[in-house]
Every structure is written in structure tokens, then in C-alpha cells.
Design a protein around this motif. Structure first.
Motif, PDB file in Angstrom:
ATOM      1  N   LEU A 143       0.842  -1.195   0.000  1.00 31.28           N
ATOM      2  CA  LEU A 143       0.000   0.000   0.000  1.00 31.28           C
ATOM      3  C   LEU A 143       0.875   1.242   0.000  1.00 31.28           C
ATOM      4  N   MET A 144       0.789   1.987  -1.077  1.00 32.51           N
ATOM      5  CA  MET A 144       1.536   3.236  -1.149  1.00 32.51           C
ATOM      6  C   MET A 144       0.642   4.379  -0.699  1.00 32.51           C
ATOM      7  N   PRO A 145       1.241   5.455  -0.209  1.00 32.70           N
ATOM      8  CA  PRO A 145       0.436   6.552   0.337  1.00 32.70           C
ATOM      9  C   PRO A 145      -0.254   7.345  -0.771  1.00 32.70           C
ATOM     10  N   THR A 146      -1.217   8.174  -0.373  1.00 29.82           N
ATOM     11  CA  THR A 146      -1.919   8.998  -1.367  1.00 29.82           C
ATOM     12  C   THR A 146      -1.064  10.197  -1.779  1.00 29.82           C
ATOM     13  N   LEU A 147      -0.313  10.756  -0.835  1.00 28.94           N
ATOM     14  CA  LEU A 147       0.485  11.948  -1.147  1.00 28.94           C
ATOM     15  C   LEU A 147       1.909  11.551  -1.525  1.00 28.94           C
ATOM     16  N   GLU A 166       0.627  11.207   7.110  1.00 26.01           N
ATOM     17  CA  GLU A 166      -0.504  10.467   6.525  1.00 26.01           C
ATOM     18  C   GLU A 166      -0.684   9.207   7.347  1.00 26.01           C
ATOM     19  N   PHE A 200      -6.214  10.796  -7.063  1.00 28.41           N
ATOM     20  CA  PHE A 200      -6.923  12.047  -7.354  1.00 28.41           C
ATOM     21  C   PHE A 200      -6.491  12.561  -8.722  1.00 28.41           C
ATOM     22  N   TYR A 236      -1.120  14.938  -4.779  1.00 22.66           N
ATOM     23  CA  TYR A 236      -1.999  13.783  -4.526  1.00 22.66           C
ATOM     24  C   TYR A 236      -1.821  12.855  -5.719  1.00 22.66           C
ATOM     25  N   GLN A 246      -5.660   1.785  -3.775  1.00 23.16           N
ATOM     26  CA  GLN A 246      -5.551   3.021  -3.007  1.00 23.16           C
ATOM     27  C   GLN A 246      -6.303   4.148  -3.717  1.00 23.16           C
ATOM     28  N   TRP A 247      -6.715   5.153  -2.963  1.00 26.73           N
ATOM     29  CA  TRP A 247      -7.390   6.318  -3.529  1.00 26.73           C
ATOM     30  C   TRP A 247      -6.400   7.170  -4.305  1.00 26.73           C
ATOM     31  N   SER A 285       5.893  13.036  -3.091  1.00 29.51           N
ATOM     32  CA  SER A 285       6.794  14.181  -3.208  1.00 29.51           C
ATOM     33  C   SER A 285       6.936  14.588  -4.676  1.00 29.51           C
ATOM     34  N   TYR A 343       4.624   7.187   4.515  1.00 26.25           N
ATOM     35  CA  TYR A 343       5.210   5.856   4.376  1.00 26.25           C
ATOM     36  C   TYR A 343       4.475   5.005   3.361  1.00 26.25           C
ATOM     37  N   ALA A 344       5.267   4.200   2.648  1.00 29.33           N
ATOM     38  CA  ALA A 344       4.695   3.115   1.844  1.00 29.33           C
ATOM     39  C   ALA A 344       4.747   1.854   2.696  1.00 29.33           C
ATOM     40  N   TRP A 345       3.669   1.109   2.675  1.00 27.70           N
ATOM     41  CA  TRP A 345       3.587  -0.147   3.426  1.00 27.70           C
ATOM     42  C   TRP A 345       3.967  -1.287   2.493  1.00 27.70           C
TER      43      TRP A 345
END
Lengths: 440, 440
Positions: free
Chosen positions: A70-74, B154, A139, A106, A136-137, A76, B40-42
Motif C-alpha cells: 500500500l503506497m500513500p496517497t500523497l 498520513e 486524485f 496527490y 488506493q485512492w 513528493s 510511508y509506503a507499506w
């Protein structure tokens, strides 16, 4: 679930701001509510469908050997500068500055992030091939969000990424996802046809869209009737069988399917008239092979078998999970409401009492509800103190596959009515027979 | 899962930028990777733990009658202006402008959104009480994100919101969530103690924090040893039993527990010395009753039993789902690595071959792996061509509850070694006995 304790706000009127049937029905049946332009809250009914679709996607990805993470929504902005896409992406990318004025965004997709993660961890050919995915969500700041979840701004996507040592390996990974997609959509009870596609802004030279057939679809499609016959669940295709997967790909590529943009009149004319199918469709998935595009740009290299450094070949594979909720409704509804395929229905059975003030009716319904629960049959029990007609209308609207209707007259005769939502067929049955039917 | 086909990057060295043990171990064992400050990426291992924790939270919320839905991550600033919090919230709120210069934000919490949704759908006392929840990513722009997922920006949170007609009802909803929380944390295999808390910026006059005991915790805690005895799973408390839930609340309130901020020396001194427990703890949940704060500000009213309009009383109930991964590691680890409680372990069993080049060893391990799979035992099979010692070290590091070690000497004697990670106990057993132990 007892309706009287649920949060299932159904609307009597069709909302005026919805233009397409799935959006209308998702609002009327209480699946979603818009909370900002192109951004939706999923109410319990819609949430249940979303989770069922997500779970089918997950199981088929797992079966195909893809690894969930699972990667984050936000993300860099610097990450996107490495690939050169930060400036190239256009205004659909939601660009953000945090409290320290650092540029973030996003994520509209995750090629850069997965490439960086893989680059930082994997050093040797022995750790390839791998396909990683997450749900994952995302945008995309659409200029005119519309059609509800079909073209929303915040949307749920499954995106998988494959890493291989060479093109031959990458093609096998691509074929593997192709088979997983065919199985995924078929399990959902919808007809999806893979079509060769231009690769678009992600780049690369091998790409297919998966189009769900629906009379209200956004684009015109032309395809060989052979697609109606394929049974991808039961086929003897096995993951890891290189020749078999190559055969699948060749078969898909040689069986005609095109959108109006890619339609080839000459090839179409070669197809016997009784095999020509036309219709409309909605894109619900898109797969790409793009070779070294991101790995080369971002410096992903692994040591090869002979000790030399190798730049992995990659592909990416997307499914619009939230979009599928709308697409399935477009493909499966009637005047009265939604008709859920069993595999994605929020509950399998809707139990309705016609008279909430009639004790024998309520007692029989309570008892049947308890037995359905015990048998593990997902049941929504409409125990509200409303007129029977209102409740039957709500049940048709929300579209559960089976309805069991219990009223005073039936109970006096020892029967209930079992209705199949998709065909409208009704049967008077004893409670025991109805139960046997629903638990078999 | 075969390790040779997984994505499980473990590090030999402890990363230098991590200050606390859970952060170090989450990086070393390959649970997460930082992709931007506090984001973080999980990776697959961390993702599996995150999902297990999420699922326990979900099941206990469902059991307590809360209804699951899903609100979006992005929210409109206008919604927060209705409650007056848009300007009040401070720089932790990530404020965003979209392509049309509309003000949106990444939700740090959802009181406003759920109040607006409820207000738009619910008109009558008959539709109360209700508790709705979702498990969704939130963002708080911490000035100095640190300690890995313990204080990330996040983060995944379960937040529930209750709506009742009056304070008495709202208290019952509060007590219901309190019991759900006690059961949730206990099921995860950790000791969590509820402590009376100041209600903070969310407002209201009834609030508890749930603190996981861990020697490395952020705050000092003082509590009555009675908390070590409670068995919330087996207790005869029932949801809906008003007197029972009131009794639970009274018991919690009369059983001493405090952080250093709320510690009361006089009450502490009343406790017999052998009942006094001190330690350190980590906040993993926070529940609030805040009455009409949001409903009044945002115009949520329903018609009451007597026809007059009533402003519902609300509460909110948060669990830090991603934070729990770190907190559990803080509470359960040793020099060699993580020690997962069974309920949240990514896999139950780790199967290790000591010699990947010894055919009888590999054959026995393959066969045992197949049988564990068949029996539905979640197993990670370390089939890599690595030295045995490296593999044992990795297995201790990632902390699966059980290890089965297969080597040439044992196989010659018909035995394998079964090791319990938490105690280090080892036993030589026949393959059949080991299998029986792990499948019982």
C-alpha cells in the motif's frame, strides 16, 4: 442487517443534477453522496459493493502472483521530477504545498513511487520477476467532474506494476495480468472485452483497454461474438504456463475488438455478419507494457545473471475499482432500479414484511431472518413500519438478487413469495422451501 | 508465501535515522519505507499487519452495531467554515487549492462531514440512535514528523461518530464504544488501559484515552493492577444492556488509571501498594462525547417524539490503526526483533530450510509447506538460497509466532525443530507432531 437500524437513505425522486442512469441510481438508492465537486462519500450500501468489487480484484491479483502492498496517497514532487512527469502532467495533477512550502501532490498514479521503492531494495536478477500492486485512492483534478463516480476526482484504483529482466519476461507478466483481468471482470458478472489501445501519456508500445459493455457506455464498440463464449474461470489456462499465456494473448489479438477510435472497417468486414457485435462500452481497466521508460529515467538497475547491470522492463495495470460500481449499474439495471450481479450485491437477499403491524407476519419474518443469518446468507431485512408497496419499491431500487416477501395472506396459507430481481420471476413457496432455495 | 517469490527486503544494519525501536524494527524488517517526510509506503509485510489490525477493529465495531461507510480523504473548506474550525485548526491542517482555486483540505478528522451527511438524510427521531464509522487515511501536517508511523503525517484512522436524541442516549453510545475498544485492544494481544482525558480541541466534557503499555512509551502512566485481570472478551457484558454498560463505565471510572498529566497523588495513595502499577504508555485511541457542539453549529435537527425539533447529541471515537502497528512493536519485541501477538502476525508460521542445497531437506520442507497450506495455516516459507544463520536471524527479526526449522541432521533423524518466538522455547518433533501442533 435490519433496515430499521441501518443507514440506507433512499430517495423517492430522481435527483435533478444527475445526467446518467448509474449516477441517478447511486444517489436514489443511497450508495453515495457528493461532498465536493467530483468527491463522494460512500454510504453503507455503496461501501458494501465497493468492498466486494475490491475483494474480487484482490483475490484475482493474488491468484496471479501479484504481491499486495500500500503506497500513500500523497507523493513528493521531487519523485516526479526524476521521471520528468512533474512538469509534463498538466492541471489534472493536484499540486500541494505543505506547511514548510515543500511541493507534494496527490498521486494520480504510482509508476514513479514503485520504481523508486524497487530501485532502493532490489539489487539482483534473483529478485525478479515481481509484480506488486495496491488498491488506493487517487486524485485527478478533472476540469469538469461529472457522471458521479464514473468521472470523479477522488477515485479508488487497483494499480499493479511488473518488473522483469527483459522484454520476453515483461510480456509474460503482461499476459498474466491480462488473464487476471479477464477472470476478474467475468467473476463480477459483467461482460468485459479487451481492446488494443494507444498507450497514451504513460508511454510504451503494448496496451489494452478493458471495456464493459453497457447500452449507455461512453464509446461505441465493435467486437467478435466469440468474446461472449469465453469462460476464463473454467479455462485450463495456468499462470506460469508460458506457451498457454502466449496463446491467450494471440487469441485476444486475433479476435476482433475495437472502439470507434481504433475500428478497422477492412478487418471488420472479414468477420461473418452473424459474428459482428456492436454496442457501447465503458473503460474499466487499462494495461500497459512500457519497457525501460521509468527504470531508465530513474536509474533502476539490477545485476544480471552474467554480472552486467540490467535495466528492468516494466508494465502497469490499472482497474477503476470505484468506477466499476457505476459501470456495473450501467450494464445491469431496469426501470425500477439496480440489478446487482450476485458476486457484487451488497446483500444476497432482501426480506420484506408487507405489514409491520401484523404479528404473525412479523414473527414469521423474524424467524426466517434468524435462520438466514445462521446459515450465513447475507440478508437485508426491511422491518420498517412503512407501507408494503413502498418497501417493495425500495427493494427493487437497491437491486438485491433475491427478495422474500412475507404478508398476512401468505402466512395464513403457510407461504412466502420468492422473487428473483433480474427476471422478475415470482414463486409462492413454503418457508422451508424458500430457505432451502436460498441456502443451497 | 515463498520468500523467494516475495518482496521482503530486510536490512542487516539498523537504519541510522530511526530513533525509537519500533521505527528501527519496521525499517529493518521491511514493513515500511518512508517516501516523503512523515509519509510511508507499506511493503507487503507491513501491509499484512495493517490489514489484520484493521480487520479486528472492523469486526469489533460491527459487533457493537456501528455501521461502516467510507468518507473521502479530501474535504471542502466550506464544510469546516460551518463549524468554525477552518480558521481555528492551525497549520496541522493541509490546505489545498484545486485547479479552479477552490479551497479544499486533506481531512484530519471527519466531524463536519459526517454531521453534514447525517443532517441531509435524517429527519426523524425514528432514525436515531446511529453510530457510523469509517477506516480511512487522514493527514495532519506535523511540524516535525518522527518516530515512523507513530507520528507520521498520513495515517490510517478508524473514526466513529454517534448520534443520539439526548445525553442519556449519547452516554450509552459512548459506553458501547468504550467496551468495543477494550475488546478490540485485548483481541490484538496488547494491554490497553482507558484513562480519563481532557477533551482538547474537539470539545466536550467526557473523554477517555486508551493507552497501550510499552516500556518505551511516550508518557508515564499509573494504574490499578485490576486492569491486568479484566477479560473483556469473556465478560458477560452485552451491547444494548443499559445497566451493564453503565456498570462498565462506573467500574472503569473507579479503577485508577492516569497519565503523568492527570495523575492524582491522593487517589493513588489510597491504592494498596501491591496494586499500584506504573509504566509507560502510547496513546492508540481516544473517545469523546461532545454533546451538541457540531449538531448545533451545523444545524442538524430531527423531529422528536412529540413533534418538536431536537438537536442530536454526538460523540466521536478514534483508533490509530497505522499507529497501532508501531505501538504493538514497542510493546512486544526483544533484541532479535519483533514478537507479533498471534492475532496480528503477518503469518502464523515461518518455515526455514537450513540448507537449500540439500535435497532431502528441501523435499521435506516443500512437503510440509504444502500440508500447512492445505490446512489453511498462514505460512511464510523461507526457501532462499542463503546461509541457515541468516535465515534464522531474518525469521527472528520479522517475528512470526512459530518457526519450523528443517535441516539435514533433523531430517536424517525424522525430526524438525519447532520454536516459539515469544519464549524462545524449542522442541525436536516429528514432522507429523509439528504439523499437529500448528494446525490444532
Amino acid at each position: 442487517m435490519r433496515w430499521s437500524q441501518a443507514f440506507l437513505p433512499v430517495l423517492k425522486e430522481s435527483p435533478s443534477d444527475a445526467q446518467i442512469v448509474s449516477h441517478k441510481l447511486m444517489l436514489r438508492a443511497g450508495l453515495v453522496r457528493q461532498t465536493a465537486a467530483g468527491i463522494y462519500a460512500w454510504l453503507p450500501l455503496g461501501f458494501r459493493v465497493l468492498k466486494k468489487i475490491e475483494q474480487i480484484v484482490r483475490e484475482e491479483q493474488d491468484r496471479a502472483g501479484a504481491l499486495e502492498m500500500l503506497m500513500p496517497t500523497l507523493q513528493s514532487a521531487d519523485l516526479w521530477r526524476e521521471s520528468g512527469r512533474y512538469d509534463a502532467y498538466g492541471p489534472e495533477m493536484l499540486r500541494i504545498k505543505d506547511r514548510h512550502e515543500r511541493e507534494i501532490l496527490y498521486g494520480p498514479t504510482n509508476e514513479e513511487m514503485i520504481t523508486a521503492l524497487f530501485r532502493d531494495e532490489v539489487k539482483s536478477y534473483r529478485d525478479l520477476p515481481r509484480t506488486l500492486y495496491h488498491i488506493q485512492w487517487k486524485f485527478r483534478d478533472e476540469v469538469r467532474p461529472r457522471f458521479g463516480v464514473m468521472r470523479g476526482r477522488e477515485f479508488l484504483m487497483k494499480d499493479a506494476y511488473s518488473f522483469d529482466l527483459d522484454e520476453a519476461g515483461a510480456r509474460q507478466s503482461y499476459y498474466t495480468q491480462m488473464l487476471a483481468y479477464l477472470r476478474t471482470f467475468q467473476r463480477m458478472g459483467i461482460q468485459a472485452v479487451p481492446m488494443k489501445a494507444a498507450s497514451g501519456p504513460i508511454g510504451g508500445d503494448l496496451s489494452h483497454e478493458f471495456i464493459v459493455l453497457a447500452p449507455t457506455g461512453e464509446s461505441e464498440v465493435f467486437y467478435d461474438a466469440a468474446y461472449e463464449e469465453f469462460d476464463w474461470q473454467q479455462s485450463d489456462l495456468r499462470y506460469g504456463d508460458e506457451a498457454g499465456l502466449q496463446g491467450l494473448f494471440d487469441r485476444v489479438n486475433s479476435t476482433y475488438a475495437a472502439t470507434d477510435e481504433t475500428h478497422d472497417e477492412a478487418r471488420w468486414a472479414e468477420l461473418p455478419a452473424d459474428k459482428q457485435r456492436t454496442g457501447r462500452g465503458i473503460e474499466v481497466g487499462h494495461i500497459f507494457y512500457f519497457g525501460e521508460k521509468y527504470s531508465a529515467a530513474m536509474g533502476l538497475k539490477v545485476s544480471g545473471r552474467d554480472g552486467s547491470m540490467v535495466t528492468p522492463h516494466m508494465g502497469s495495470y490499472g482497474v477503476g475499482v470505484s468506477r466499476l460500481v457505476g459501470a456495473i449499474i450501467e450494464a445491469s439495471h431496469d426501470e425500477a432500479g439496480i440489478i446487482w450481479p450476485e458476486a457484487v450485491a451488497p446483500w444476497r437477499v432482501g426480506l420484506v414484511t408487507m405489514r409491520a403491524d401484523d404479528e404473525p407476519t412479523v414473527n414469521a419474518a423474524d424467524a426466517l431472518y434468524a435462520r438466514l443469518q445462521e446459515a450465513g446468507v447475507e440478508t437485508l431485512y426491511d422491518d420498517r413500519d412503512e407501507r408494503g408497496g413502498v418497501k417493495l419499491g425500495s427493494m427493487d431500487l437497491i437491486g438485491l438478487p433475491w427478495q422474500v416477501v412475507i404478508g398476512p395472506r401468505g402466512i395464513a396459507a403457510g407461504t412466502v413469495e420468492l422473487k428473483r430481481r433480474s427476471t422478475g420471476e415470482r414463486e409462492e413457496l413454503s418457508i422451508e422451501s424458500a430457505l432451502a432455495r436460498l441456502t443451497s
